[in-house]
Design an enzyme around this catalytic site. Sequence first.
Site, PDB file in Angstrom:
ATOM      1  N   GLY A  41      -0.266  -0.545  -0.125  1.00  0.00           N
ATOM      2  CA  GLY A  41      -0.616  -1.847  -0.704  1.00  0.00           C
ATOM      3  C   GLY A  41      -1.751  -2.502   0.066  1.00  0.00           C
ATOM      4  CG  ASP A  84      -4.760   4.017  -0.058  1.00  0.00           C
ATOM      5  OD1 ASP A  84      -3.952   4.178  -0.997  1.00  0.00           O
ATOM      6  OD2 ASP A  84      -4.444   4.167   1.136  1.00  0.00           O
TER       7      ASP A  84
END
Length: 341
Positions: free
Chosen positions: A42, A278
């Site tokens: 995240g 990512d």
Amino acid sequence: MNERLIVIGSLNMDLSVTVPRLPRPGETVSGADVVRGPGGKGGNQAVAAARLGARVRMVGLLGDDAHGADLRAALVAEGIDDRAVNVLPGTATGLALIVVQHDGENTVTLSPGANRHLDEATLRTLTDGIVADRGDTVLLQLEVPLPTVLTAAREARAAGALTVLNAAPLPEPGPLMAELLREVDVLVVNETEAAGLPGASGIAPPADRDHPGADPAGAEPARQDEDWTARADRLRLLGPATVVVTLGAVGAVAAGSGGHHTEPGFPVDAVDTVGAGDACCAQFAIALGLGRPLAEAVRRACAAGALAATRHGAQDALPSRAAVDALLAGAAPRTEVHRAR
Ligand code: ADP
């Protein structure tokens, strides 16, 4: 532009030690000094998106310790809105203990800490009951509890936001995962995850995906674009209108309502592919959120991933929008590539 990119996910501190060889059970091996850096899928994707030019809001939980304070500072330093990041008293911040052998072989032990407590009630509290607004893009991963990810996707979509799921790490197959796939607009997976999702039929990930040239014979029997395109098509049947399968050094394939796109990898001097996935997810979510065509979105995403592979570390390696623009401007024009069967 008023739209936001909202990342709902994990925040971890990475503690990494390089050793001459990985210890066996019960054994102690001395290594180099600890390298400490912000991580978690995240947090990484939020930082990636901010560097790539998005207005980013992070939703997540930290423990009440020094790691948590430093992770928040890292978000704020990137200009990320941290008002929906809370500290959970009496809880440790998520921690990844990484041991890296000199040749790159590694083990990771994850302690989810506060991330584990991001339940649906907490999500409501953090977001004042409004996960997203129309026009926002919501970017999700699977390092926080699955029911929370499902609720976030459902509510974001109902509000008119674009929902993007990076299905990593892949959980055990089950009804919740199937339900989640029906709630997301866009799915991003690497080839291992693509092969592990329901409906996989005999597609094995290649042995050395990040070093295609390492095979002396130069053969890559498992890496046939047509197979991955077909796999992406089958994943679309599970719910997402758009699916991207990332293929390490050889790029990515995408399938959407308008057709397919195969993007060969950008040739770069890769030193560490941590952070590539990512960067790639964040850039893909941004481009689709801005309504860019699939081919352009995949190309930009692969450029961002390739740049992340040229630097060591997770968040340290994440590229800026200017760096992606420069790589795209300098690269030779691309054509659709289909390797011979
Ligand atoms: P993950 O880390 O999630 O497994 P990948 O390794 O597939 O994801 O990387 C994501 C994207 O980053 C790839 O689709 C590719 O475009 C880019 N990338 C990754 N590794 C390399 C590399 N060695 N050289 C060039 N591009 C890379």
